[in-house]
Design an enzyme around this catalytic site. Sequence first.
Site, PDB file in Angstrom:
ATOM      1  N   GLY A  13     -27.461   9.179   5.942  1.00 28.07           N
ATOM      2  CA  GLY A  13     -28.650   8.887   5.989  1.00 28.07           C
ATOM      3  C   GLY A  13     -29.078   7.427   6.633  1.00 28.07           C
ATOM      4  O   GLY A  13     -30.105   6.940   6.021  1.00 28.07           O
ATOM      5  N   SER A  14     -28.454   7.070   7.564  1.00 30.51           N
ATOM      6  CA  SER A  14     -28.585   6.016   8.348  1.00 30.51           C
ATOM      7  C   SER A  14     -30.017   6.168   9.110  1.00 30.51           C
ATOM      8  O   SER A  14     -30.871   5.004   9.155  1.00 30.51           O
ATOM      9  CB  SER A  14     -27.622   5.798   9.560  1.00 30.51           C
ATOM     10  OG  SER A  14     -27.709   6.660  10.377  1.00 30.51           O
ATOM     11  N   ASN A  15     -30.465   7.307   9.473  1.00 34.00           N
ATOM     12  CA  ASN A  15     -31.892   7.366   9.906  1.00 34.00           C
ATOM     13  C   ASN A  15     -33.057   7.188   8.988  1.00 34.00           C
ATOM     14  O   ASN A  15     -34.049   6.830   8.981  1.00 34.00           O
ATOM     15  CB  ASN A  15     -32.105   8.779  10.867  1.00 34.00           C
ATOM     16  CG  ASN A  15     -31.889   8.500  12.341  1.00 34.00           C
ATOM     17  OD1 ASN A  15     -32.357   7.667  13.046  1.00 34.00           O
ATOM     18  ND2 ASN A  15     -30.978   9.068  12.894  1.00 34.00           N
ATOM     19  N   LEU A  86     -28.929  19.429   8.921  1.00 35.53           N
ATOM     20  CA  LEU A  86     -28.069  20.101   9.824  1.00 35.53           C
ATOM     21  C   LEU A  86     -28.303  21.936   9.567  1.00 35.53           C
ATOM     22  O   LEU A  86     -27.796  22.526  10.308  1.00 35.53           O
ATOM     23  CB  LEU A  86     -26.564  19.844   9.257  1.00 35.53           C
ATOM     24  CG  LEU A  86     -25.944  18.479   9.894  1.00 35.53           C
ATOM     25  CD1 LEU A  86     -24.615  18.368   9.607  1.00 35.53           C
ATOM     26  CD2 LEU A  86     -26.492  17.903  11.309  1.00 35.53           C
ATOM     27  N   ASN A 103     -38.036  16.902  14.493  1.00 31.03           N
ATOM     28  CA  ASN A 103     -36.672  16.933  14.253  1.00 31.03           C
ATOM     29  C   ASN A 103     -36.380  15.883  15.423  1.00 31.03           C
ATOM     30  O   ASN A 103     -36.834  15.813  16.478  1.00 31.03           O
ATOM     31  CB  ASN A 103     -35.813  17.965  14.405  1.00 31.03           C
ATOM     32  CG  ASN A 103     -34.283  18.148  14.513  1.00 31.03           C
ATOM     33  OD1 ASN A 103     -33.824  17.429  13.533  1.00 31.03           O
ATOM     34  ND2 ASN A 103     -33.625  18.860  15.270  1.00 31.03           N
ATOM     35  N   HIS A 105     -32.709  14.932  17.797  1.00 36.81           N
ATOM     36  CA  HIS A 105     -31.624  15.725  18.533  1.00 36.81           C
ATOM     37  C   HIS A 105     -30.816  14.529  19.350  1.00 36.81           C
ATOM     38  O   HIS A 105     -31.554  13.885  20.294  1.00 36.81           O
ATOM     39  CB  HIS A 105     -31.793  16.956  19.370  1.00 36.81           C
ATOM     40  CG  HIS A 105     -30.561  17.629  19.795  1.00 36.81           C
ATOM     41  ND1 HIS A 105     -29.830  18.419  18.882  1.00 36.81           N
ATOM     42  CD2 HIS A 105     -29.916  17.684  20.921  1.00 36.81           C
ATOM     43  CE1 HIS A 105     -28.499  18.734  19.472  1.00 36.81           C
ATOM     44  NE2 HIS A 105     -28.706  18.228  20.792  1.00 36.81           N
ATOM     45  N   ASP A 146     -33.420  23.831  18.211  1.00 36.87           N
ATOM     46  CA  ASP A 146     -33.632  22.865  19.155  1.00 36.87           C
ATOM     47  C   ASP A 146     -34.504  23.263  20.183  1.00 36.87           C
ATOM     48  O   ASP A 146     -34.322  22.943  21.395  1.00 36.87           O
ATOM     49  CB  ASP A 146     -32.299  22.266  19.587  1.00 36.87           C
ATOM     50  CG  ASP A 146     -31.432  21.513  18.746  1.00 36.87           C
ATOM     51  OD1 ASP A 146     -31.806  20.873  17.694  1.00 36.87           O
ATOM     52  OD2 ASP A 146     -30.201  21.843  18.654  1.00 36.87           O
ATOM     53  N   GLU A 175     -32.159   5.988  18.626  1.00 39.35           N
ATOM     54  CA  GLU A 175     -32.567   6.671  17.286  1.00 39.35           C
ATOM     55  C   GLU A 175     -33.197   5.589  16.609  1.00 39.35           C
ATOM     56  O   GLU A 175     -34.371   5.762  16.015  1.00 39.35           O
ATOM     57  CB  GLU A 175     -31.358   7.442  16.591  1.00 39.35           C
ATOM     58  CG  GLU A 175     -30.827   8.677  17.330  1.00 39.35           C
ATOM     59  CD  GLU A 175     -29.764   9.268  16.455  1.00 39.35           C
ATOM     60  OE1 GLU A 175     -29.360   8.437  15.378  1.00 39.35           O
ATOM     61  OE2 GLU A 175     -29.222  10.310  16.790  1.00 39.35           O
TER      62      GLU A 175
END
Length: 192
Positions: A13-15, A86, A103, A105, A146, A175
Amino acid sequence: MPKNILLFASGSGSNVENIANYFQDDSRVVIRAVFGNNLSAGVVERCKRLGIPFYGFNRAALSDTTGMAGVLRSFEPDLVVLAGFLWKVPAEIVRAFEGRMINIHPALLPSHGGKGMYGMRVHEAVVRDGDARTGITIHYVNEAYDDGAVILQESVVVAKGDTPETVAGKVHALEYEFFPRAIESLLFPANG
């Protein structure tokens, strides 16, 4: 009226936390909830600490596409953001939020994308293949892994001697810098 965001995550969950911190003092944006498929993932604790509702689900719930799309619609999202999620999103749900689901990537698509290409697997492939550059791709979600239209790509040099771990650090920095800004630009287009 503020813009509503829903986030999906599978891991630490860092993003999610980075996006939450970016918008914490912006009254124009509300992170309504985080949805995740892994109740033991770090994102669950991050959400508790951040005060963001977390909703866990399993494959059966996700495959009930009418029910899941209905739940998501109830939050009235302006944008659905896959922030380290994922699982492949079923086509019916993608269509329900067409043009409003994005999303990130950890590579420069189309390189190193597709089923099974996530996290360290991507960075290992970048180093193994001798890529000169790597980075991030923020893209719309469509029915294939993707494969959606690219919104933004940012890159870094892969230096001689870089390891998958050092590449991962460089990509994470991209990111954290660009993902929240891309979300903001989609919610509030400069000329719109």
